[in-house]
Design an enzyme around this catalytic site. Structure first.
Site: not given
Length: 214
Positions: A40, A65, A92, A118, A122, A154
């Site tokens: 994941d 993570e 990362n 995330d 921009k 979403d």
């Protein structure tokens, strides 16, 4: 369970995150290191893979993570539950996925999930998004034939970008012409449940099966 507070967004391109993670000794991490593996990417607090690991003892789970305090907290929760098929790593994913997968037993990567990453709205920040072409190539190298990648968000723009990057790689076969109406996993993430309960906005989902090109 105590709650750790951390920054919501972390810039993966900052100097702090440019050193790839050192792979651990998997034989000391998992009780059965050769079991099928589910990774994941961007696991956050780790509840999704914790719930999956609880339900599926015949599969190993690895949460990646970039926010180290969340990883430390998740591993403490894992220890409290006594789960020997679950581990969390601070890294990362964009520069660590290849060395991590290279170090694993051959032929065990069967499932990958990337959920609500995330968005980095921009334009100048979009190179920070997790699903870059290089990540797709790395996953294609290590997934077993018939292995799956499930992505969801979403944010439609982010979901389209993730979907298109896997679509561009011939070995990834999308399983539905349109967005999936439902989550094919047996567990939902916290973000997914929250979004569905508080918003009328849709969640955009896509499932890919890896068909190795000879």
């Amino acid at each position: 369970m105590s709650i750790v507070r951390v920054r919501e967004h972390v810039n993966p391109l900052s100097k702090k995150y440019q050193v790839p993670a050192t792979p651990p000794d998997w034989s000391t991490i998992y009780a059965k290191p050769h079991q099928p593996l589910h990774v994941d990417i961007g696991c956050g607090k780790g509840h999704f893979v914790q719930d999956m690991a609880t339900l599926q003892g015949d599969r190993n789970f690895l949460g990646l993570e970039i926010r180290e305090p969340l990883v430390d907290q998740a591993n403490r929760w894992r220890d409290e539950l006594g789960l020997s098929n679950l581990h969390y790593l601070f890294c990362n994913a964009n520069n660590s996925i290849r060395p991590l997968l290279t170090s694993l037993p051959t032929g065990i990567l069967q499932q990958v999930t990337i959920q609500f990453p995330d968005p980095w709205f921009k334009r100048r920040h979009q190179k920070r998004r997790v699903v870059q072409p290089e990540l797709v190539v790395d996953l294609a190298e290590f997934l077993v034939p018939g292995g799956i990648v499930f992505v969801q968000s979403d944010v439609e723009e982010v979901a389209i970008e993730m979907r298109d990057r896997f679509d561009e790689y011939p070995a990834f076969i999308r399983q539905h012409d349109d967005w999936l109406p439902d989550n094919p996993m047996s567990i939902s993430t916290e973000r997914e449940r929250s979004t569905l309960s508080t918003s009328d906005e849709p969640i955009y989902r896509a499932l890919f099966v890896y068909a190795k090109v000879s």
